[in-house]
Enzyme design. Sequence first.
Site, PDB file in Angstrom:
ATOM      1  CG  HIS A 249      38.739  37.509  47.580  1.00 35.24           C
ATOM      2  ND1 HIS A 249      39.023  37.460  48.765  1.00 35.24           N
ATOM      3  CD2 HIS A 249      38.914  36.393  46.762  1.00 35.24           C
ATOM      4  CE1 HIS A 249      39.570  36.260  49.175  1.00 35.24           C
ATOM      5  NE2 HIS A 249      39.618  35.534  47.865  1.00 35.24           N
TER       6      HIS A 249
ATOM      7  CG  ASP B 239      42.202  33.379  49.996  1.00 35.63           C
ATOM      8  OD1 ASP B 239      41.853  34.029  49.064  1.00 35.63           O
ATOM      9  OD2 ASP B 239      41.764  32.337  50.667  1.00 35.63           O
TER      10      ASP B 239
ATOM     11  CD  GLU C  95      36.328  34.145  47.517  1.00 28.55           C
ATOM     12  OE1 GLU C  95      36.512  33.088  46.991  1.00 28.55           O
ATOM     13  OE2 GLU C  95      36.872  34.429  48.794  1.00 28.55           O
ATOM     14  CD  GLU C  96      38.105  34.282  52.098  1.00 31.60           C
ATOM     15  OE1 GLU C  96      37.531  33.085  52.143  1.00 31.60           O
ATOM     16  OE2 GLU C  96      39.221  34.457  51.627  1.00 31.60           O
TER      17      GLU C  96
ATOM     18  CG  ASP D 201      40.702  33.472  45.246  1.00 34.61           C
ATOM     19  OD1 ASP D 201      41.973  33.330  46.091  1.00 34.61           O
ATOM     20  OD2 ASP D 201      39.756  33.438  45.785  1.00 34.61           O
TER      21      ASP D 201
ATOM     22  CG  HIS E 292      40.979  30.236  54.273  1.00 41.61           C
ATOM     23  ND1 HIS E 292      39.501  29.960  54.163  1.00 41.61           N
ATOM     24  CD2 HIS E 292      41.189  31.042  53.272  1.00 41.61           C
ATOM     25  CE1 HIS E 292      39.066  30.697  53.340  1.00 41.61           C
ATOM     26  NE2 HIS E 292      40.228  31.286  52.654  1.00 41.61           N
TER      27      HIS E 292
HETATM   28 ZN   LIG Z   1      40.341  33.565  47.844  1.00 41.77          ZN
END
Ligand SMILES: [Zn+2]
Length: 349
Positions: A74, A191, A225-226, A246, A326
């Site tokens: 993503h 990410d 995706e998130e 991922d 994150h």
């Molecule tokens: Zn991800």
Amino acid sequence: MSGLPEIDQEFMLNFLVELLNTPSPTGFTHHAITLVSKTLKQFDQLELEATRKGALVARWPGESSHTPRGLTAHVDTLGAMVKEIKGNGRLKLTNIGGFAWNTVEGEGLTVFTNDEKQIRGSLLLEKSSSHVHGSDVSKTERKADVMEVRLDARTSSEEETRKLGIEVGDFVAFDPRVEVSNGFIRSRHLDDKACVANIVAAVKALHDAGLKPAQDMTLHFSNYEEVGHGASVGFPEEMAELVTVDMAALGNGQTSDEFHATLCVKDSGGPYHFSLNQRLRQLAEEHQIPHKIDIYPYYGSDGEAYWRAGGDVAVSLIGPGVDASHNYERTHMDALLATSNWIVAYLLS
Ligand SMILES: [Zn+2]
């Protein structure tokens, strides 16, 4: 890593840095999708197509059409949206994706107005000055309500901020702060931009070696995706397998690290597909790809999004170890190489 066409490391890293520096919070991903599309255009075997939802899909004919396969990663990232223009001209935000507010405190940011004018600023606690608020600066729990955007513009009222062109609903991207140092890549949003680069580098490796994938492939670059539903659509009906690429989650009790690729066998959505996992493990062994097997406690993937949407395919999840996910993330070239090689091995198997 034996018996595989070589990954162009410089190409992979340059593309990754450019992608990291292209803001793409979920919902505002068109610039990142354009960059991926522009980069993939040089590989003439790929047939590129944008979905109506805004994802990028590349069809790649293989040696056989017997068991069509897919790969997904993503381009969308964490970010925010303007929730409210405050009386003092500053902004309250609402989060896009799951992150803790302390992980973006003090970060530089860009507000994108509806006509894509860019206004710079930074995210701070309302009570940010120690000289004024004393111990409240450390004691205040970080929540959306107590954080505010300080714009780099002369405004001290709601009206003045509106005159800048800012409105509720404007997208906000936090600075990635990309730095490549001693083999490490330190940046926000590895990410999942690291894995987008992994797939693109794998395509180039096959292209440079004059090879085709063993089976017809669909490469899917997802853009939601998130928030949980990125890759829920966009694959051909006949697809039999989907390998999600991922990041691997590092921390206490985890086997993953920044120097290996990881096969995730279970996350918040439960176990992945046993026999596809077996094949991926076998490929990693065969080609001596540095890899780990792990479980991610608080994690969902786009492969599961496709399962939840009714996709009748085998799904697995691989990816490079990313520290402090994150948050202000970091990985190493070794993990990126391992992941790209794993993808190449899968493509050719
Ligand atoms: Zn991800």
